[in-house]
Design an enzyme around this catalytic site. Structure first.
Site, PDB file in Angstrom:
ATOM      1  N   GLU A  23       0.778  -1.199   0.007  1.00 11.13           N
ATOM      2  CA  GLU A  23      -0.090  -0.030  -0.093  1.00 11.13           C
ATOM      3  C   GLU A  23       0.768   1.198   0.075  1.00 11.13           C
ATOM      4  OE1 GLU A  23      -2.942   1.174  -0.283  1.00 11.13           O
ATOM      5  OE2 GLU A  23      -4.452  -0.253  -0.077  1.00 11.13           O
ATOM      6  N   ARG A 106      -7.720   1.076  13.053  1.00 12.39           N
ATOM      7  CA  ARG A 106      -6.184   1.296  12.605  1.00 12.39           C
ATOM      8  C   ARG A 106      -6.229   2.534  11.696  1.00 12.39           C
ATOM      9  NH1 ARG A 106      -4.695  -0.182   7.682  1.00 12.39           N
ATOM     10  NH2 ARG A 106      -5.474  -2.087   6.719  1.00 12.39           N
ATOM     11  N   ASN A 108      -5.217   4.353   8.124  1.00 12.92           N
ATOM     12  CA  ASN A 108      -5.038   3.600   6.896  1.00 12.92           C
ATOM     13  C   ASN A 108      -4.875   4.724   5.923  1.00 12.92           C
ATOM     14  OD1 ASN A 108      -5.443   1.119   5.296  1.00 12.92           O
ATOM     15  ND2 ASN A 108      -7.281   2.032   4.333  1.00 12.92           N
ATOM     16  N   GLU A 126     -12.416  -5.008  11.591  1.00 14.85           N
ATOM     17  CA  GLU A 126     -13.295  -5.939  11.418  1.00 14.85           C
ATOM     18  C   GLU A 126     -13.897  -5.807   9.822  1.00 14.85           C
ATOM     19  OE1 GLU A 126     -16.106  -7.279  14.169  1.00 14.85           O
ATOM     20  OE2 GLU A 126     -14.457  -7.825  15.615  1.00 14.85           O
ATOM     21  N   ASN A 154      -9.932   5.367   2.240  1.00 17.74           N
ATOM     22  CA  ASN A 154      -9.106   5.101   1.212  1.00 17.74           C
ATOM     23  C   ASN A 154      -9.079   6.099   0.166  1.00 17.74           C
ATOM     24  OD1 ASN A 154      -7.148   3.096   0.838  1.00 17.74           O
ATOM     25  ND2 ASN A 154      -8.932   1.497   1.018  1.00 17.74           N
ATOM     26  N   ASP A 204      -9.956   1.327  -4.188  1.00 18.74           N
ATOM     27  CA  ASP A 204      -8.933   1.392  -3.237  1.00 18.74           C
ATOM     28  C   ASP A 204      -8.190   2.509  -3.228  1.00 18.74           C
ATOM     29  OD1 ASP A 204      -7.092   0.521  -1.472  1.00 18.74           O
ATOM     30  OD2 ASP A 204      -7.087  -1.465  -1.685  1.00 18.74           O
TER      31      ASP A 204
END
Length: 301
Positions: A23, A106, A108, A126, A154, A204
């Protein structure tokens, strides 16, 4: 309009990285290297196209979620819900700030704006609860929450004229755009830019080119697409792997697109048919990129 289709054979393999979840690729004009991460192996990696050298360092955290280049030459790494500053010479890490607290989330995706502020979001560990949010982080350690109700942050990107911010929630299958006030560092007038909620396709990571096109990688979609500012798709790059994750422009002329990918969620049978999954890819001459902005460390913005 009919979209241009770029065949997969135009896409070259740049690094045999075998990332579980590659990523956040960023081109550093100072080191002339591409930097990216493997979130689940906690690797901070670099690639020098002039020598072919691939280097990495492993970090002691559950997830290495994102990164940013900084004005002083350091790197900022998102570890869990905290930002840490890494000295590129010594490799030493210093705590910078905690962005979020007490949630099963978290950090990203993130991106720095033209004033040196870091816009970064959180995601649900999750992958289905709307626990995440978008934040703006200043070089003086100020953290501002902008909005919540996010599952997986994202695709944060800014238009070349600094008037639009793009934001994707991968698990809501949508990309939105906002009016962006660069001077004040605020956003408004949220509106839908691309909607895949009916097909459950997963946009994404993203970046913009010099002409204002928004390039988006489709996880589990084997493609990268370019949207015009009006939302129409004019280019589709077929990828030789199922899970492209994110992309950026690099090279000395910023005309090479680098694309990260992932092995995550692929079955053993799929992996046997897809030996290049998780590698770093490149395609030359597809568009003209823009330099990445740098996080303005220790400054009030």
């Amino acid at each position: 309009m009919t979209a241009r289709i770029v065949p997969a054979h135009r896409v070259e393999m740049a690094v045999l990285a075998a990332d579980v979840l590659g990523e956040t690729p960023l081109w550093c004009d100072r080191s002339s290297r591409l930097w990216w991460i493997d979130i689940e192996r906690q690797l901070h990696q670099s690639f020098d196209p002039s020598t072919g050298a691939h280097r990495w360092s492993r970090h002691d955290c559950r997830f290495l979620g994102s990164q940013a280049l900084a004005s002083d030459g350091s790197h900022f790494l998102a570890q869990g819900l905290s930002l840490r500053q890494r000295d590129p010479a010594s490799g030493l890490l210093n705590d910078f700030c905690e962005v979020e607290h007490d949630l099963d989330n978290r950090l990203n995706d993130g991106r720095v704006d033209a004033r040196g502020r870091l816009w970064i979001g959180t995601m649900d560990n999750e992958l289905h609860r709307p626990n995440g949010a978008l934040y703006r982080v200043g070089g003086d350690r100020t953290v501002t929450r902008l909005f919540g109700d996010v599952i997986v942050t994202n695709g944060i990107a800014f238009s070349p004229d600094n008037r639009t911010l793009y934001f994707t929630d991968t698990r809501r299958y949508c990309t939105w755009c906002f009016d962006f006030d660069l001077d004040e560092g605020v956003i408004g007038n949220r509106r839908l830019f691309a909607d895949y909620s009916a097909t459950k396709e997963r946009p994404d990571g993203a970046c913009v080119d010099a002409d204002g096109g928004l390039w988006t990688a489709f996880f589990s979609g084997s493609r990268v697409v370019r949207y015009r500012p009006d939302g129409r798709i004019d280019t589709v790059i077929a990828m030789p792997v199922t899970n492209p994750t994110c992309l950026c422009f690099g090279g000395t002329d910023l005309k090479t697109m680098f694309i990260t990918s992932a092995r995550k969620f692929l079955s053993p049978e799929q992996l046997s048919l897809e030996p290049h999954a998780g590698h770093l890819f490149a395609i030359d001459g597809i568009a003209q990129g823009l330099p990445e902005h740098r996080f303005a460390v220790n400054s009030k913005v």
